[in-house]
Design a protein around this motif. Structure first.
Motif, mmCIF file in Angstrom:
data_model
loop_
_atom_site.group_PDB
_atom_site.id
_atom_site.type_symbol
_atom_site.label_atom_id
_atom_site.label_comp_id
_atom_site.label_asym_id
_atom_site.label_seq_id
_atom_site.Cartn_x
_atom_site.Cartn_y
_atom_site.Cartn_z
ATOM 1 N N PHE A 1 -2.271 1.928 -15.344
ATOM 2 C CA PHE A 1 -2.436 0.946 -14.243
ATOM 3 C C PHE A 1 -1.273 0.016 -14.239
ATOM 4 C CE2 PHE A 1 -6.498 2.799 -14.825
ATOM 5 C CZ PHE A 1 -6.872 3.004 -13.413
ATOM 6 N N VAL A 2 -0.512 -0.295 -13.181
ATOM 7 C CA VAL A 2 0.516 -1.206 -13.147
ATOM 8 C C VAL A 2 -0.082 -2.600 -13.171
ATOM 9 C CG1 VAL A 2 2.068 0.199 -12.233
ATOM 10 C CG2 VAL A 2 0.837 -1.051 -10.733
ATOM 11 N N VAL A 3 -1.261 -2.685 -12.392
ATOM 12 C CA VAL A 3 -1.758 -4.051 -12.476
ATOM 13 C C VAL A 3 -3.473 -4.009 -12.746
ATOM 14 C CG1 VAL A 3 -2.057 -4.541 -9.953
ATOM 15 C CG2 VAL A 3 -2.051 -6.531 -11.539
ATOM 16 N N THR A 4 -4.216 -4.914 -13.378
ATOM 17 C CA THR A 4 -5.433 -4.719 -13.601
ATOM 18 C C THR A 4 -5.922 -6.069 -13.520
ATOM 19 O OG1 THR A 4 -5.324 -2.802 -15.025
ATOM 20 C CG2 THR A 4 -7.446 -4.041 -15.097
ATOM 21 N N VAL A 5 -6.979 -6.241 -12.733
ATOM 22 C CA VAL A 5 -7.473 -7.729 -12.412
ATOM 23 C C VAL A 5 -8.932 -7.499 -12.859
ATOM 24 C CG1 VAL A 5 -8.173 -9.459 -10.773
ATOM 25 C CG2 VAL A 5 -6.034 -8.481 -10.442
ATOM 26 N N ARG A 6 -9.462 -8.552 -13.619
ATOM 27 C CA ARG A 6 -10.787 -8.608 -14.267
ATOM 28 C C ARG A 6 -11.504 -9.930 -13.831
ATOM 29 N NH1 ARG A 6 -8.553 -6.665 -18.618
ATOM 30 N NH2 ARG A 6 -8.079 -4.374 -18.640
ATOM 31 N N GLY A 7 -12.697 -9.941 -13.320
ATOM 32 C CA GLY A 7 -13.485 -11.068 -13.238
ATOM 33 C C GLY A 7 -12.642 -12.385 -12.659
ATOM 34 N N LEU A 8 -11.827 -12.259 -11.744
ATOM 35 C CA LEU A 8 -10.853 -13.188 -11.197
ATOM 36 C C LEU A 8 -11.878 -14.281 -10.560
ATOM 37 C CD1 LEU A 8 -7.988 -13.805 -11.194
ATOM 38 C CD2 LEU A 8 -7.710 -12.642 -8.914
ATOM 39 N N THR A 9 -11.801 -15.372 -10.653
ATOM 40 C CA THR A 9 -12.264 -16.315 -9.963
ATOM 41 C C THR A 9 -11.420 -17.605 -9.484
ATOM 42 O OG1 THR A 9 -12.835 -17.744 -12.018
ATOM 43 C CG2 THR A 9 -14.539 -16.276 -11.291
ATOM 44 N N LYS A 10 -11.826 -18.013 -8.201
ATOM 45 C CA LYS A 10 -11.026 -19.163 -7.725
ATOM 46 C C LYS A 10 -11.692 -20.088 -6.959
ATOM 47 C CE LYS A 10 -7.115 -21.210 -6.034
ATOM 48 N NZ LYS A 10 -6.393 -21.993 -7.032
ATOM 49 N N PHE B 1 -10.059 -5.526 -9.804
ATOM 50 C CA PHE B 1 -9.032 -4.675 -8.916
ATOM 51 C C PHE B 1 -8.353 -4.056 -9.715
ATOM 52 C CE2 PHE B 1 -5.343 -4.895 -6.123
ATOM 53 C CZ PHE B 1 -5.851 -3.930 -5.066
ATOM 54 N N SER B 2 -7.791 -2.902 -9.570
ATOM 55 C CA SER B 2 -6.782 -2.235 -10.227
ATOM 56 C C SER B 2 -6.007 -1.085 -9.573
ATOM 57 C CB SER B 2 -7.143 -1.579 -11.624
ATOM 58 O OG SER B 2 -8.254 -0.686 -11.384
ATOM 59 N N VAL B 3 -4.378 -1.006 -9.986
ATOM 60 C CA VAL B 3 -3.711 -0.218 -9.044
ATOM 61 C C VAL B 3 -2.952 0.804 -9.913
ATOM 62 C CG1 VAL B 3 -1.919 -0.103 -7.316
ATOM 63 C CG2 VAL B 3 -3.427 -2.252 -7.415
ATOM 64 N N ALA B 4 -3.158 1.859 -9.662
ATOM 65 C CA ALA B 4 -2.543 2.800 -10.603
ATOM 66 C C ALA B 4 -0.983 3.272 -10.233
ATOM 67 C CB ALA B 4 -3.180 4.264 -10.696
ATOM 68 N N ARG B 5 -0.174 3.625 -11.178
ATOM 69 C CA ARG B 5 1.138 3.900 -10.855
ATOM 70 C C ARG B 5 1.123 5.074 -9.692
ATOM 71 N NH1 ARG B 5 6.727 4.352 -12.319
ATOM 72 N NH2 ARG B 5 7.208 6.620 -12.608
ATOM 73 N N GLY B 6 1.980 5.086 -8.542
ATOM 74 C CA GLY B 6 2.170 5.883 -7.601
ATOM 75 C C GLY B 6 1.064 6.174 -6.618
ATOM 76 N N GLU B 7 0.165 5.223 -6.494
ATOM 77 C CA GLU B 7 -0.832 5.637 -5.583
ATOM 78 C C GLU B 7 -0.747 4.403 -4.406
ATOM 79 O OE1 GLU B 7 -4.556 4.846 -7.494
ATOM 80 O OE2 GLU B 7 -4.479 2.507 -7.430
ATOM 81 N N VAL B 8 -1.134 4.912 -3.236
ATOM 82 C CA VAL B 8 -1.416 4.107 -2.097
ATOM 83 C C VAL B 8 -2.836 3.559 -1.999
ATOM 84 C CG1 VAL B 8 -0.754 3.789 0.356
ATOM 85 C CG2 VAL B 8 0.599 5.256 -1.027
ATOM 86 N N HIS B 9 -2.867 2.321 -2.231
ATOM 87 C CA HIS B 9 -4.188 1.734 -2.331
ATOM 88 C C HIS B 9 -4.651 0.841 -1.178
ATOM 89 C CE1 HIS B 9 -7.358 0.406 -5.686
ATOM 90 N NE2 HIS B 9 -7.672 -0.196 -4.501
ATOM 91 N N ALA B 10 -5.895 1.077 -0.466
ATOM 92 C CA ALA B 10 -6.213 0.160 0.731
ATOM 93 C C ALA B 10 -7.067 -1.013 0.269
ATOM 94 C CB ALA B 10 -6.879 0.749 1.824
ATOM 95 N N LEU B 11 -6.965 -2.137 0.380
ATOM 96 C CA LEU B 11 -7.541 -3.306 -0.054
ATOM 97 C C LEU B 11 -8.247 -3.848 1.192
ATOM 98 C CD1 LEU B 11 -8.429 -5.514 -2.066
ATOM 99 C CD2 LEU B 11 -6.520 -6.693 -1.631
ATOM 100 N N ASN C 1 9.172 8.017 -6.623
ATOM 101 C CA ASN C 1 9.461 7.099 -7.318
ATOM 102 C C ASN C 1 8.467 6.416 -8.249
ATOM 103 O OD1 ASN C 1 11.686 7.549 -5.887
ATOM 104 N ND2 ASN C 1 12.372 5.521 -5.132
ATOM 105 N N GLY C 2 7.410 6.893 -7.777
ATOM 106 C CA GLY C 2 6.066 6.248 -8.801
ATOM 107 C C GLY C 2 5.603 4.835 -8.413
ATOM 108 N N LEU C 3 6.256 4.529 -6.891
ATOM 109 C CA LEU C 3 5.970 3.129 -6.545
ATOM 110 C C LEU C 3 4.259 3.178 -6.330
ATOM 111 C CD1 LEU C 3 7.132 0.318 -5.017
ATOM 112 C CD2 LEU C 3 6.778 1.830 -2.756
ATOM 113 N N SER C 4 3.817 1.796 -6.466
ATOM 114 C CA SER C 4 2.051 1.750 -6.083
ATOM 115 C C SER C 4 2.394 0.705 -4.923
ATOM 116 C CB SER C 4 1.733 1.066 -7.277
ATOM 117 O OG SER C 4 1.879 1.707 -8.645
ATOM 118 N N VAL C 5 1.500 1.212 -4.165
ATOM 119 C CA VAL C 5 1.374 0.463 -2.713
ATOM 120 C C VAL C 5 0.013 0.042 -2.725
ATOM 121 C CG1 VAL C 5 1.561 0.373 -0.384
ATOM 122 C CG2 VAL C 5 3.149 1.913 -1.779
#
Ligand code: ATP
Ligand code: MG
Length: 497
Positions: free
Chosen positions: A7-16, A29-39, A196-200
């Motif tokens: 996981f190139v980025v992992t977000v846990r329990g984010l508050t704002k 929220f987490s994004v794996a290497r090389g995946e295209v992820h719809a938010l 190239n393993g780009l995460s989107v």
């Protein structure tokens, strides 16, 4: 490594929170290497806020964000952020610099490299050429301030693509792109992800696009994650809309629901150019499709924005050509611009002034005190805009909610003609259907609607007739509702996906 996926980025329990408003209430929220992820999520759900926190342009209140390198090792937060790039929902370009400078300058901002003009131009050409080779060939030295919204969007995407990032966050990047450009962007992103393993991470309110590009989706609702990393193909359109907290009754049906309305009586508006004449009786909804050149010239003539000799109109009480936008507005031609951030939203004025502006112009005055507030409140309620106060500035609203402010300014205002440029840009799936109905209602009361959209499905759903322009800006055909189809539009506009 324990995980099979990195996981190139992992977000846990984010508050704002902003003041008393709690915007993110514990987002995962987490994004794996090389995946295209719809938010995904409705307007105001918190998508852009989370993106701003990931990239460091807003501070979090609580929770954690973790970045990892390709081998799965934890990175320091600042270092991790340098591997992330973003295409913002509203364009963030420097208007006085050239296209090439805008694309390459961020690379030099770390101070580690020395700016090299010639090499930069070449790098910019390569990046922009990935999206549109012809545009790249003729635009590198133009100041960005001279570009159309649509061209600016391509520059913004090229900048992100050329940054060499490991994770690219695209906040509604396709809103100003034509079908063909969107298709090119998608195949490029898919290739970069695969090879190239780009995460989107991709934010969009267009269901068709979401399905075209994203394998995995996460849905945020009211500041919380309600669907976390689920295969997009496992969720139906209705399920997605429901998870977003929008009524199932508004789920897209895929059918043409705009039954013919009874036509009000009255004089038709005639629009002419050489060899072409369109007669629009009161209540007509005319769609406009195609690459920007054609639609832009037609629209600027209809709203008095440019002294184009190409188009003329005849309509009682109107000149053949408007001398200014003010003349057009006072003669009953309303206009909702597609450039909401630069030309549409009045940034320094409160929400109530933004909404009531055109009513004040057409009435020649504002309603006394309480009556105007009450009217504004009702209008916003019809569009499901939740604002803490009518005196807040528009910047405190999400992107799609700002778009609703622009719509609110003209929907329901008695006018002879209403010209719309991409009016549902960034508006969530649930509210889109309601806006279609509000526009149909205006047509039923006699207003002639001219509607430019880059989303062909939308034209099919709402319009009585569509005028299609080819890529050179010439009129390629006028199609009646009965003969409309996505293929037909793609054919005529020369923008087959
Ligand atoms: N600077 C700010 N001050 C106060 N409130 C804010 C500010 N920025 C965002 N908000 C609030 O945070 C909430 C989430 O906004 P955000 O822009 O993250 O939504 P979004 O999911 O991106 O929506 P959209 O699909 O419309 O772009 C909204 O209710 C918005 O009004
Ligand atoms: Mg947003």
């Amino acid at each position: 490594m324990h995980d099979r996926q990195t996981f190139v980025v992992t977000v846990r329990g984010l508050t704002k929170s902003y003041g008393a408003t709690s915007v993110l209430k514990g987002v995962d929220f987490s994004v794996a290497r090389g995946e295209v992820h719809a938010l995904l999520g409705g307007n105001g759900a918190g998508k852009s806020t989370m993106i701003r926190i990931i990239t460091g342009s807003a501070a979090k209140d609580g929770g954690e964000i973790e970045f990892r390198d390709a081998a799965g090792n934890l990175r320091a937060e600042a270092e991790g952020r340098r591997t992330v790039t973003v295409v913002h929902q509203e364009l963030a370009l420097l208007p006085h610099l050239t296209v090439a400078e805008n694309i390459v300058l961020p690379r030099y901002s770390s101070g580690l490299s020395v700016f090299d003009g010639k090499r930069s131009v070449q790098q910019a050409y390569e990046a922009l050429g990935l999206i549109d080779r012809d545009f790249a060939a003729c635009s590198l030295h133009r100041p960005v301030g001279d570009l159309s919204l649509h061209e600016g969007q391509m520059v913004e995407i090229a900048r992100a693509l050329s940054s060499g990032a490991q994770l690219i966050l695209l906040d509604e990047p396709t809103a100003n792109l034509t079908a063909a450009e969107t298709e090119r962007l998608f195949s490029l992103l898919r290739r970069l992800a695969r090879e190239n393993g780009l995460s989107v991470v991709f934010v969009s309110h267009r269901m068709k696009e979401i399905r075209q590009i994203a394998d995995i989706c996460t849905i945020i609702r009211d500041g919380r994650t309600v669907v976390n990393r689920v295969a997009t193909s496992s969720l139906s359109d209705t399920a997605i809309v429901e998870k977003m907290g929008q009524l199932a009754a508004h789920a897209p049906t895929g059918t043409v629901s705009g039954a013919r309305r009874s036509a009000p009586d009255g004089e038709a508006l005639t629009i002419r150019e050489e060899g072409l004449e369109m007669m629009l009786p009161p209540g007509t909804i005319l769609g406009v499709a195609g690459a920007p050149a054609g639609p832009e010239s037609l629209i600027s003539a209809l709203v008095g924005a440019a002294q184009s000799k190409r188009w003329s109109v005849s309509f009682s009480g109107w000149p053949q050509r408007f001398s200014s936008p003010h003349q057009a507005a006072t003669l009953g031609a309303g206009f909702i611009t597609g450039d909401r951030s630069q030309k549409g939203v009045l940034r320094s004025l409160p929400i109530i002034d933004n909404v009531m502006a055109s009513r004040r112009v057409t009435r020649g005055s504002r309603l006394a005190g309480g009556r105007e507030n009450a009217e504004c409140f009702d209008i916003l309620q019809a569009l499901k805009v939740k604002a803490a106060s009518l005196w807040d500035l528009p910047d405190t609203l999400s992107g799609g909610t700002q778009q609703k402010l622009l719509l609110a300014r003209w929907l329901g205002v008695p006018s002879r003609l209403l010209v719309l440029e991409e009016p549902t840009r960034g508006v969530d799936i649930g509210t889109k259907k309601e806006i279609y109905q509000l526009i149909r209602d205006m047509a039923s009361s006699g207003t002639i609607i001219v509607w430019w959209s880059t989303e062909n499905a939308e034209l099919l759903e709402v319009c009585d007739r569509v005028v299609a322009f080819d890529t050179e800006g010439r009129c390629a055909g006028i199609i009646d509702r009965e003969e409309l189809s996505e293929d037909r539009l793609a054919d005529l506009t020369g923008m087959a996906a």
